[in-house]
Design a protein around this motif. Structure first.
Motif, PDB file in Angstrom:
ATOM      1  N   GLU A 116       0.830  -1.196   0.000  1.00 44.69           N
ATOM      2  CA  GLU A 116       0.000   0.000   0.000  1.00 44.69           C
ATOM      3  C   GLU A 116       0.867   1.250   0.000  1.00 44.69           C
ATOM      4  O   GLU A 116       0.622   2.196  -0.756  1.00 44.69           O
ATOM      5  CB  GLU A 116      -0.928   0.007   1.223  1.00 44.69           C
ATOM      6  N   THR A 117       1.913   1.230   0.803  1.00 47.02           N
ATOM      7  CA  THR A 117       2.828   2.379   0.854  1.00 47.02           C
ATOM      8  C   THR A 117       3.504   2.584  -0.489  1.00 47.02           C
ATOM      9  O   THR A 117       3.595   3.715  -0.988  1.00 47.02           O
ATOM     10  CB  THR A 117       3.896   2.148   1.950  1.00 47.02           C
ATOM     11  N   LYS A 118       3.970   1.514  -1.073  1.00 48.19           N
ATOM     12  CA  LYS A 118       4.641   1.618  -2.371  1.00 48.19           C
ATOM     13  C   LYS A 118       3.665   2.092  -3.447  1.00 48.19           C
ATOM     14  O   LYS A 118       4.015   2.896  -4.311  1.00 48.19           O
ATOM     15  CB  LYS A 118       5.274   0.272  -2.789  1.00 48.19           C
ATOM     16  N   GLN A 120       1.115   3.994  -2.961  1.00 50.15           N
ATOM     17  CA  GLN A 120       0.885   5.427  -2.731  1.00 50.15           C
ATOM     18  C   GLN A 120       2.057   6.237  -3.271  1.00 50.15           C
ATOM     19  O   GLN A 120       1.852   7.296  -3.889  1.00 50.15           O
ATOM     20  CB  GLN A 120       0.683   5.707  -1.241  1.00 50.15           C
ATOM     21  N   GLU A 121       3.262   5.764  -3.076  1.00 50.06           N
ATOM     22  CA  GLU A 121       4.426   6.472  -3.592  1.00 50.06           C
ATOM     23  C   GLU A 121       4.396   6.512  -5.118  1.00 50.06           C
ATOM     24  O   GLU A 121       4.677   7.545  -5.741  1.00 50.06           O
ATOM     25  CB  GLU A 121       5.723   5.797  -3.119  1.00 50.06           C
ATOM     26  N   GLU A 164       4.123  11.196   4.448  1.00 50.33           N
ATOM     27  CA  GLU A 164       3.557  10.129   5.272  1.00 50.33           C
ATOM     28  C   GLU A 164       4.009   8.765   4.763  1.00 50.33           C
ATOM     29  O   GLU A 164       4.338   7.870   5.545  1.00 50.33           O
ATOM     30  CB  GLU A 164       2.023  10.205   5.249  1.00 50.33           C
ATOM     31  N   ALA A 165       4.041   8.586   3.464  1.00 55.36           N
ATOM     32  CA  ALA A 165       4.473   7.315   2.879  1.00 55.36           C
ATOM     33  C   ALA A 165       5.924   7.056   3.224  1.00 55.36           C
ATOM     34  O   ALA A 165       6.304   5.934   3.563  1.00 55.36           O
ATOM     35  CB  ALA A 165       4.273   7.333   1.365  1.00 55.36           C
ATOM     36  N   GLU A 166       6.740   8.124   3.117  1.00 58.50           N
ATOM     37  CA  GLU A 166       8.154   7.948   3.460  1.00 58.50           C
ATOM     38  C   GLU A 166       8.301   7.602   4.932  1.00 58.50           C
ATOM     39  O   GLU A 166       9.108   6.757   5.299  1.00 58.50           O
ATOM     40  CB  GLU A 166       8.934   9.220   3.124  1.00 58.50           C
ATOM     41  N   HIS A 168       6.105   6.053   6.820  1.00 61.01           N
ATOM     42  CA  HIS A 168       5.639   4.683   7.000  1.00 61.01           C
ATOM     43  C   HIS A 168       6.684   3.687   6.505  1.00 61.01           C
ATOM     44  O   HIS A 168       6.924   2.665   7.111  1.00 61.01           O
ATOM     45  CB  HIS A 168       4.302   4.492   6.258  1.00 61.01           C
ATOM     46  N   GLU A 169       7.320   4.026   5.394  1.00 58.76           N
ATOM     47  CA  GLU A 169       8.355   3.143   4.844  1.00 58.76           C
ATOM     48  C   GLU A 169       9.527   3.089   5.817  1.00 58.76           C
ATOM     49  O   GLU A 169      10.090   2.026   6.063  1.00 58.76           O
ATOM     50  CB  GLU A 169       8.822   3.670   3.476  1.00 58.76           C
TER      51      GLU A 169
END
Length: 174
Positions: A116-118, A120-121, A164-166, A168-169
């Motif tokens: 999901e994070t990837k 979103q990125e 936020e994605a960064e 979370h990653e």
């Protein structure tokens, strides 16, 4: 002739025995109490020595027997202890293997959050690329001219989203 000599030898022995017993009887009359005490003391001493010797002999036999039984009992106990230790080692090793296997089966990596994070990125990168392409199209190829600034609301929201994605990653990588 031999029969005659035999009779003489037997007769002589008989006379010696009779004479010897009469001498003892003669002495017995004089001191019978002392003789009885002496005889009793001698017999008591012989009996005690005989009993002590019998006890000592039996004690030695029983001590050897006891030592042998004790040695056999120790050997049996050692064998039993060895078998017990080996069985426990095998059991404990097998238990730890099973436990490790069960832990390995329970290991699950939740890839959905990472995916999901990837996604979103990637979506952010795609949107930025679209915005830049739109800007190029809108400027019409003007170089160094009026470049329009991208829509700040969209860019700021997207920037926050990337941040936020960064974050979370970074949390998942730690």
């Amino acid at each position: 002739m031999q029969a005659k000599w035999r009779k003489i030898v037997i007769g002589t022995l008989f006379l010696i025995v009779v004479a010897g017993s009469s001498v003892t009887i003669a002495f017995a009359d004089q001191n019978i109490g002392g003789m009885l005490t002496s005889w009793f003391d001698q017999k008591t001493e012989e009996s005690v020595e005989e009993i002590e010797q019998a006890i000592l002999t039996e004690q030695q036999k029983q001590t050897k027997k006891l030592q042998e039984e004790l040695r056999l009992a120790i050997e049996a106990a050692e064998e039993e202890l060895h078998d017990f230790v080996e069985a426990e080692k095998s059991s404990r090793v097998e238990d730890i293997r099973k436990y490790a296997d069960s832990l390995m089966e329970e290991i699950e990596i939740d890839e959905s959050a990472m995916k999901e994070t990837k996604l979103q990125e990637l979506e952010q990168i795609f949107n930025n690329a679209k915005v830049e392409m739109d800007q190029v199209l809108e400027t019409g190829g003007q170089e160094g001219g009026n470049e329009q600034e991208p829509d700040t609301e969209e860019t700021e929201g997207e920037t926050d989203h990337v941040t936020e994605a960064e974050q979370h990653e970074g949390e998942t990588n730690e």
